[in-house]
Design a protein around this motif. Structure first.
Motif, PDB file in Angstrom:
ATOM      1  N   GLY A   1       0.819  -1.196   0.000  1.00 57.37           N
ATOM      2  CA  GLY A   1       0.000   0.000   0.000  1.00 57.37           C
ATOM      3  C   GLY A   1       0.857   1.251   0.000  1.00 57.37           C
ATOM      4  N   SER A   2       0.207   2.380  -0.062  1.00 59.45           N
ATOM      5  CA  SER A   2       0.863   3.677   0.024  1.00 59.45           C
ATOM      6  C   SER A   2       1.499   3.834   1.408  1.00 59.45           C
ATOM      7  CB  SER A   2      -0.184   4.778  -0.189  1.00 59.45           C
ATOM      8  OG  SER A   2       0.284   6.022   0.291  1.00 59.45           O
ATOM      9  N   PRO A   3       2.551   4.649   1.515  1.00 65.83           N
ATOM     10  CA  PRO A   3       3.082   4.944   2.848  1.00 65.83           C
ATOM     11  C   PRO A   3       2.124   5.798   3.672  1.00 65.83           C
ATOM     12  CG  PRO A   3       4.202   6.269   1.177  1.00 65.83           C
ATOM     13  CD  PRO A   3       3.362   5.271   0.448  1.00 65.83           C
ATOM     14  N   ASP A   4       1.113   6.362   3.024  1.00 64.48           N
ATOM     15  CA  ASP A   4       0.161   7.249   3.704  1.00 64.48           C
ATOM     16  C   ASP A   4      -1.055   6.476   4.202  1.00 64.48           C
ATOM     17  OD1 ASP A   4       1.797   9.396   3.013  1.00 64.48           O
ATOM     18  OD2 ASP A   4       0.727   9.755   1.133  1.00 64.48           O
ATOM     19  N   VAL A   5      -1.297   6.530   5.512  1.00 62.62           N
ATOM     20  CA  VAL A   5      -2.545   6.005   6.063  1.00 62.62           C
ATOM     21  C   VAL A   5      -3.565   7.137   6.000  1.00 62.62           C
ATOM     22  CG1 VAL A   5      -3.715   5.039   8.076  1.00 62.62           C
ATOM     23  CG2 VAL A   5      -1.336   4.403   7.580  1.00 62.62           C
ATOM     24  N   THR A   6      -4.657   6.904   5.322  1.00 68.99           N
ATOM     25  CA  THR A   6      -5.664   7.938   5.154  1.00 68.99           C
ATOM     26  C   THR A   6      -7.035   7.349   5.465  1.00 68.99           C
ATOM     27  OG1 THR A   6      -6.538   9.591   3.591  1.00 68.99           O
ATOM     28  CG2 THR A   6      -5.924   7.446   2.665  1.00 68.99           C
ATOM     29  N   THR A   7      -8.077   8.018   5.033  1.00 67.61           N
ATOM     30  CA  THR A   7      -9.448   7.522   5.143  1.00 67.61           C
ATOM     31  C   THR A   7     -10.122   7.735   3.796  1.00 67.61           C
ATOM     32  OG1 THR A   7     -10.364   9.664   5.791  1.00 67.61           O
ATOM     33  CG2 THR A   7      -9.537   8.237   7.581  1.00 67.61           C
ATOM     34  N   TYR A   8     -11.307   7.168   3.620  1.00 69.16           N
ATOM     35  CA  TYR A   8     -12.018   7.402   2.364  1.00 69.16           C
ATOM     36  C   TYR A   8     -12.410   8.871   2.262  1.00 69.16           C
ATOM     37  CZ  TYR A   8     -11.915   2.448   1.552  1.00 69.16           C
ATOM     38  OH  TYR A   8     -11.454   1.179   1.328  1.00 69.16           O
ATOM     39  N   GLY A   9     -12.747   9.476   3.405  1.00 68.52           N
ATOM     40  CA  GLY A   9     -13.000  10.906   3.406  1.00 68.52           C
ATOM     41  C   GLY A   9     -11.765  11.692   3.015  1.00 68.52           C
ATOM     42  N   GLY A  10     -10.612  11.219   3.493  1.00 69.18           N
ATOM     43  CA  GLY A  10      -9.357  11.878   3.143  1.00 69.18           C
ATOM     44  C   GLY A  10      -9.060  11.791   1.664  1.00 69.18           C
ATOM     45  N   MET A  11      -9.380  10.657   1.046  1.00 68.88           N
ATOM     46  CA  MET A  11      -9.176  10.526  -0.399  1.00 68.88           C
ATOM     47  C   MET A  11     -10.083  11.480  -1.166  1.00 68.88           C
ATOM     48  SD  MET A  11      -8.521   6.513  -1.305  1.00 68.88           S
ATOM     49  CE  MET A  11      -9.689   5.803  -0.149  1.00 68.88           C
ATOM     50  N   ILE A  12     -11.329  11.582  -0.700  1.00 64.28           N
ATOM     51  CA  ILE A  12     -12.271  12.494  -1.355  1.00 64.28           C
ATOM     52  C   ILE A  12     -11.756  13.927  -1.265  1.00 64.28           C
ATOM     53  CG2 ILE A  12     -14.566  13.538  -1.126  1.00 64.28           C
ATOM     54  CD1 ILE A  12     -15.592  10.721  -0.362  1.00 64.28           C
ATOM     55  N   ARG A  13     -11.270  14.315  -0.096  1.00 67.24           N
ATOM     56  CA  ARG A  13     -10.779  15.686   0.090  1.00 67.24           C
ATOM     57  C   ARG A  13      -9.532  15.951  -0.753  1.00 67.24           C
ATOM     58  NH1 ARG A  13     -12.386  14.225   5.435  1.00 67.24           N
ATOM     59  NH2 ARG A  13     -14.184  15.488   6.124  1.00 67.24           N
ATOM     60  N   GLU A  14      -8.619  14.972  -0.821  1.00 65.22           N
ATOM     61  CA  GLU A  14      -7.393  15.166  -1.611  1.00 65.22           C
ATOM     62  C   GLU A  14      -7.718  15.239  -3.100  1.00 65.22           C
ATOM     63  OE1 GLU A  14      -3.608  15.767  -2.915  1.00 65.22           O
ATOM     64  OE2 GLU A  14      -4.427  15.992  -0.899  1.00 65.22           O
ATOM     65  N   TYR A  15      -8.644  14.396  -3.550  1.00 68.69           N
ATOM     66  CA  TYR A  15      -9.055  14.438  -4.952  1.00 68.69           C
ATOM     67  C   TYR A  15      -9.693  15.801  -5.255  1.00 68.69           C
ATOM     68  CZ  TYR A  15     -11.630  13.393  -9.242  1.00 68.69           C
ATOM     69  OH  TYR A  15     -12.125  13.432 -10.510  1.00 68.69           O
TER      70      TYR A  15
ATOM     71  N   ILE B   1      10.983  -1.308  -4.812  1.00 69.62           N
ATOM     72  CA  ILE B   1       9.665  -0.697  -4.976  1.00 69.62           C
ATOM     73  C   ILE B   1       9.369   0.187  -3.773  1.00 69.62           C
ATOM     74  CG2 ILE B   1       7.191  -1.102  -5.273  1.00 69.62           C
ATOM     75  CD1 ILE B   1       7.871  -3.820  -6.453  1.00 69.62           C
ATOM     76  N   ARG B   2       9.174   1.454  -4.024  1.00 72.38           N
ATOM     77  CA  ARG B   2       8.770   2.391  -2.982  1.00 72.38           C
ATOM     78  C   ARG B   2       7.465   3.040  -3.425  1.00 72.38           C
ATOM     79  NH1 ARG B   2      11.039  -0.182  -0.141  1.00 72.38           N
ATOM     80  NH2 ARG B   2      12.828   0.199   1.229  1.00 72.38           N
ATOM     81  N   SER B   3       6.386   2.568  -2.867  1.00 70.80           N
ATOM     82  CA  SER B   3       5.066   3.012  -3.317  1.00 70.80           C
ATOM     83  C   SER B   3       4.906   4.516  -3.146  1.00 70.80           C
ATOM     84  CB  SER B   3       3.975   2.282  -2.526  1.00 70.80           C
ATOM     85  OG  SER B   3       4.014   0.892  -2.771  1.00 70.80           O
ATOM     86  N   MET B   4       4.265   5.135  -4.118  1.00 72.64           N
ATOM     87  CA  MET B   4       4.048   6.583  -4.070  1.00 72.64           C
ATOM     88  C   MET B   4       2.988   6.941  -3.035  1.00 72.64           C
ATOM     89  SD  MET B   4       2.100   7.075  -7.759  1.00 72.64           S
ATOM     90  CE  MET B   4       3.179   5.933  -8.616  1.00 72.64           C
ATOM     91  N   GLY B   5       3.071   8.155  -2.515  1.00 69.75           N
ATOM     92  CA  GLY B   5       2.106   8.630  -1.544  1.00 69.75           C
ATOM     93  C   GLY B   5       0.767   8.951  -2.193  1.00 69.75           C
ATOM     94  N   LEU B   6      -0.228   9.216  -1.361  1.00 68.90           N
ATOM     95  CA  LEU B   6      -1.585   9.471  -1.859  1.00 68.90           C
ATOM     96  C   LEU B   6      -1.660  10.645  -2.829  1.00 68.90           C
ATOM     97  CD1 LEU B   6      -4.652   8.869  -1.742  1.00 68.90           C
ATOM     98  CD2 LEU B   6      -4.765  10.424   0.229  1.00 68.90           C
ATOM     99  N   PRO B   7      -1.078  11.812  -2.513  1.00 69.15           N
ATOM    100  CA  PRO B   7      -1.192  12.931  -3.471  1.00 69.15           C
ATOM    101  C   PRO B   7      -0.620  12.599  -4.844  1.00 69.15           C
ATOM    102  CG  PRO B   7      -0.448  13.719  -1.330  1.00 69.15           C
ATOM    103  CD  PRO B   7      -0.392  12.226  -1.269  1.00 69.15           C
ATOM    104  N   GLU B   8       0.542  11.939  -4.876  1.00 67.27           N
ATOM    105  CA  GLU B   8       1.145  11.597  -6.159  1.00 67.27           C
ATOM    106  C   GLU B   8       0.317  10.559  -6.909  1.00 67.27           C
ATOM    107  OE1 GLU B   8       5.300   9.792  -8.065  1.00 67.27           O
ATOM    108  OE2 GLU B   8       5.139  10.124  -5.903  1.00 67.27           O
ATOM    109  N   ALA B   9      -0.229   9.594  -6.179  1.00 66.80           N
ATOM    110  CA  ALA B   9      -1.038   8.551  -6.817  1.00 66.80           C
ATOM    111  C   ALA B   9      -2.279   9.157  -7.478  1.00 66.80           C
ATOM    112  CB  ALA B   9      -1.440   7.500  -5.791  1.00 66.80           C
ATOM    113  N   ILE B  10      -2.938  10.063  -6.770  1.00 69.34           N
ATOM    114  CA  ILE B  10      -4.127  10.712  -7.328  1.00 69.34           C
ATOM    115  C   ILE B  10      -3.737  11.610  -8.501  1.00 69.34           C
ATOM    116  CG2 ILE B  10      -5.945  12.406  -6.866  1.00 69.34           C
ATOM    117  CD1 ILE B  10      -6.253  11.187  -4.107  1.00 69.34           C
ATOM    118  N   GLN B  11      -2.634  12.331  -8.355  1.00 68.31           N
ATOM    119  CA  GLN B  11      -2.174  13.198  -9.447  1.00 68.31           C
ATOM    120  C   GLN B  11      -1.898  12.388 -10.712  1.00 68.31           C
ATOM    121  OE1 GLN B  11       1.764  14.986  -9.029  1.00 68.31           O
ATOM    122  NE2 GLN B  11       0.988  16.897  -9.887  1.00 68.31           N
ATOM    123  N   ARG B  12      -1.287  11.236 -10.546  1.00 69.48           N
ATOM    124  CA  ARG B  12      -0.998  10.393 -11.711  1.00 69.48           C
ATOM    125  C   ARG B  12      -2.296   9.886 -12.353  1.00 69.48           C
ATOM    126  NH1 ARG B  12       4.007   6.295 -11.782  1.00 69.48           N
ATOM    127  NH2 ARG B  12       4.914   8.297 -11.196  1.00 69.48           N
ATOM    128  N   ALA B  13      -3.262   9.524 -11.505  1.00 68.36           N
ATOM    129  CA  ALA B  13      -4.546   9.058 -12.041  1.00 68.36           C
ATOM    130  C   ALA B  13      -5.250  10.170 -12.813  1.00 68.36           C
ATOM    131  CB  ALA B  13      -5.431   8.562 -10.909  1.00 68.36           C
TER     132      ALA B  13
END
Length: 308
Positions: A216-230, A291-303
């Motif tokens: 998984g990502s190095p970032d522990v987040t929540t589904y709400g956190g993903m919505i806010r970052e997106y 393999i060093r998994s990307m963090g949440l902001p980078e993963a969303i940015q790439r998507a």
């Protein structure tokens, strides 16, 4: 006349090639020094997805006899099948499919199975049917006696991933969201490119015992956190209002954003949001140092870049 060098390359079987992760894995495997064979129920639907040198074998994991030809001569088999979309009793069918594949792989002398499952605590009595089934499939494959490498992941971030597309649809379309408290459930999503990297390198591991790796990502987040970052990256202002439970009515509003063909899958995914899906065992970091998994902001940015 067959090329001698080609004949010396290991034969890889990929199941689930019509799915999101499997479909993205195909072109990466085609660039490797392997011979690739794809199992498909429909040859016509699979042909546009593969290069001319890739073999397609017609078969179905629910039909044991059809697996004999597909598994013949295979060294490593990717099991990326999940029957949640097409069955009301997906747990039973996933169990049968895994049992068939495990038996077929053992009979064919397959050396290694690589499987993508889901995170979640096996000891959690509230584990959703979706996650419980994922874990059961992994156990069935390991019980076959064939070395099984199981990767357990949470939500996969990437355009085309149903879980991520659900988050995307919610955020794009709803300025105000009525959200259950379990949108604060901790999770460690992972970028699809990182999932693919793990799946690729697993085929080259030295022989050994069956293993489970939590990724998984190095970032522990929540589904709400993903919505806010997106929303932040899209420049959207969104308000999340917490409610005690997700009632059937609210659930139906969320699922209205999912295409009818994926409605049943979406329902099962939403049921699983209440379960924490975080990494508890960090062995993957040791076993796969490249393999060093990307963090949440980078993963969303790439998507988001994929869709622009």
């Amino acid at each position: 006349m067959a090329n001698v060098d080609d004949e010396n390359r290991p034969l890889i079987l990929l199941t689930g090639g019509s799915g999101y992760v499997g479909g993205r894995l195909i072109p990466l495997l085609e660039k490797q020094r392997v011979r690739l064979r794809c199992l498909a129920r429909s040859l016509e639907k699979m042909r546009p997805r593969v290069q001319p040198g890739t073999e397609i074998v017609q078969g179905d994991v629910l039909d044991l006899a059809s697996l004999d030809r597909a598994l013949q001569g295979v060294e490593t088999a990717y099991y990326l099948v999940h029957l949640m979309s097409g069955s009301k009793d997906f747990e039973k069918e996933d169990r049968q499919a895994a049992t068939n594949f495990a038996q077929g792989a053992r009979n064919a002398g397959v050396r290694r199975i690589i499987y993508l499952g889901g995170l979640g605590d096996d000891a959690d009595p509230t584990l959703s049917p979706h996650l419980r089934s994922r874990h059961e499939v992994g156990q069935i494959l390991r019980d076959s006696g064939v070395e099984t490498i199981e990767f357990r992941a949470s939500l996969v971030i990437g355009t085309g991933s149903l879980s991520f597309d659900l988050v995307k649809s919610l955020t794009d379309r709803l300025p105000v969201m009525l959200c259950p408290r379990w949108l604060t459930t901790p999770t460690q999503p992972i970028a699809v490119d990182d999932v693919l990297a793990y799946l690729l390198v697993a085929k080259d591991l030295p022989p050994g015992e069956s293993r489970i790796f939590e990724i998984g990502s190095p970032d522990v987040t929540t589904y709400g956190g993903m919505i806010r970052e997106y929303a932040r990256q899209k420049g959207l202002r969104r308000w999340l209002i917490s409610v005690p439970v997700l009632t059937p009515y609210l659930s139906s509003l969320w699922l209205a954003l999912v295409t009818p063909a994926k409605f049943e899958v979406g329902r099962h995914l939403i049921e699983g949001l209440k379960n924490p899906t975080v990494i508890r065992d960090k062995e993957a970091l040791i076993m796969f140092p490249s393999i060093r998994s990307m963090g949440l902001p980078e993963a969303i940015q790439r998507a988001l870049t994929e869709t622009s």
